[in-house]
Enzyme design. Structure first.
Site, short mmCIF file in Angstrom:
data_model
loop_
_atom_site.label_atom_id
_atom_site.label_comp_id
_atom_site.label_asym_id
_atom_site.label_seq_id
_atom_site.Cartn_x
_atom_site.Cartn_y
_atom_site.Cartn_z
N ASN A 228 0.84 -1.20 0.00
CA ASN A 228 0.00 0.00 0.00
C ASN A 228 0.87 1.24 0.00
O ASN A 228 1.93 1.26 0.64
CB ASN A 228 -0.86 0.10 1.27
CG ASN A 228 -1.83 -1.05 1.43
OD1 ASN A 228 -2.40 -1.52 0.45
ND2 ASN A 228 -2.01 -1.51 2.67
N ASN B 184 5.96 -4.29 3.92
CA ASN B 184 6.73 -3.97 5.13
C ASN B 184 7.48 -5.21 5.64
O ASN B 184 8.65 -5.15 6.02
CB ASN B 184 5.82 -3.48 6.26
CG ASN B 184 5.07 -2.20 5.92
OD1 ASN B 184 5.44 -1.47 5.01
ND2 ASN B 184 4.00 -1.94 6.66
N ASP C 252 4.89 -5.45 11.70
CA ASP C 252 5.42 -6.01 10.44
C ASP C 252 6.93 -6.21 10.54
O ASP C 252 7.47 -7.21 10.05
CB ASP C 252 5.10 -5.07 9.27
CG ASP C 252 3.60 -4.90 9.10
OD1 ASP C 252 2.85 -5.84 9.42
OD2 ASP C 252 3.18 -3.81 8.65
O1 RIB Z 1 0.90 -2.63 9.49
C1 RIB Z 1 1.02 -1.34 8.96
C2 RIB Z 1 0.50 -1.32 7.57
O2 RIB Z 1 -0.88 -1.59 7.59
C3 RIB Z 1 0.62 0.01 6.87
O3 RIB Z 1 1.84 0.16 6.17
C4 RIB Z 1 -0.62 0.05 5.98
O4 RIB Z 1 -0.35 0.08 4.63
C5 RIB Z 1 -1.43 -1.19 6.37
O5 RIB Z 1 -1.27 -2.23 5.49
#
Ligand code: RIB
Length: 301
Positions: free
Chosen positions: A13, A45, A248
């Protein structure tokens, strides 16, 4: 395609980040103190975190044929992630609108876009999974893709790790192929169903999966596994600027260590340090630390 220690199956995203004094409440309008646009998405991420954590990493996901898609692809490539399994599909790239308040806490709304387009595993995907040590997925992409990746991993004897975020009910076909589940407190309680206490929920989840890592934010993490006593991974007291993507970072660094044979408990300690470094910086992908930074913190203790 061969050679990736880690295959991350997930979302990408463009994060539109609004800095606010406090998160907006229903019916309210608040003014932001600042705006930034960063590459993000739970899958991207985690792929960057695995790569910066030292693992040869491939990303299996989708972006649109647009400027955001090109930014996301470039961010993955810059981090050393193999993007040959990345699809460019006929939908806008995923977009996340993220409010980050002064305390570092956030609230996120995601327009899935390209991430929601149904995709099947290609022969190249299957070859990459078969040749990897660990597959890592989250739940911002179609569940069918996660189930297919998990089934392929299980058939190939590859470890399957799921970060159940954002949480939703998991089909039996997915539970059956999971080796490690990573959840925060809310996710643990939702998945366990009966238990209100996240730690009890994590233990209850051992009926469905052999190992569970419960992330506890500033309190660290709890590792529970069948036939062993629970292990607390202590939190690190650090000044939080932005918690976006900390979970993440934890997941990506965890699997980078698992891919080299590090036991889950020790891998979780590395992941916990990495997450504590990430919350001290703004943004998701921009905040992911390198392996050297994690090593430096561990060496100082
Ligand atoms: O975990 C964080 C992420 O959640 C963000 O980078 C956003 O894009 C969503 O996917």
């Amino acid at each position: 395609m061969t050679g990736a220690g880690v295959v991350v199956v997930g979302s990408a995203n463009l994060d539109l980040v609004l800095a606010v004094e406090r998160l907006v409440r229903p019916g309210e309008t608040v003014l932001a103190q600042g705006v930034s646009r960063n590459p993000g998405g739970k899958g991207a991420n985690q792929a960057v975190a695995a790569a910066r954590g030292g693992a040869a990493t491939a990303f299996l996901g989708a972006v649109g044929d647009d400027a955001d898609g090109r930014v996301l692809t470039a961010a993955l490539v810059d981090a050393g992630v193999d993007t040959r399994l990345l699809r460019v599909v006929d939908a806008p790239s995923g977009l996340a609108v993220i409010g980050v308040e002064t305390s570092g806490e956030n609230a996120i709304v995601v327009a899935a876009g390209a991430n929601a387009v149904p995709v099947s595993l290609t022969p190249a995907d299957e070859q990459a999974i078969d040749g990897s040590a660990v597959v890592l997925a989250q739940l911002e992409v179609p569940l069918e893709l996660v189930v297919a990746a998990g089934a392929r991993a299980r058939a190939a004897g590859v470890r399957m790790v799921l970060n159940a975020a954002p949480v939703r009910t998991l089909p039996d076909a997915l539970w059956a192929v999971l080796d490690v589940l990573v959840v925060n407190e809310h996710e643990a309680v939702v998945l366990a169903g009966a238990a209100d206490d996240p730690r009890a929920a994590a233990v209850a989840l051992l009926e469905r999966v052999p190992e569970v890592l419960l992330t506890l934010g500033a309190e660290g993490a709890l590792y529970v596994a069948r036939r062993t006593d629970p292990v607390v991974v202590p939190g690190r007291r650090v000044p939080a600027v932005d918690t976006t993507g900390a979970g993440d970072t934890f997941c990506g660094v965890l699997v980078a260590a698992l891919a080299t044979g590090v036991p889950t408990e020790a891998a979780a300690e590395r992941a916990n340090v990495a997450a504590s470094l990430s919350v001290q910086r703004a943004g998701a992908i921009p905040s992911v630390p390198t392996r050297d930074e994690v090593d430096a913190v561990l060496a100082a203790h």
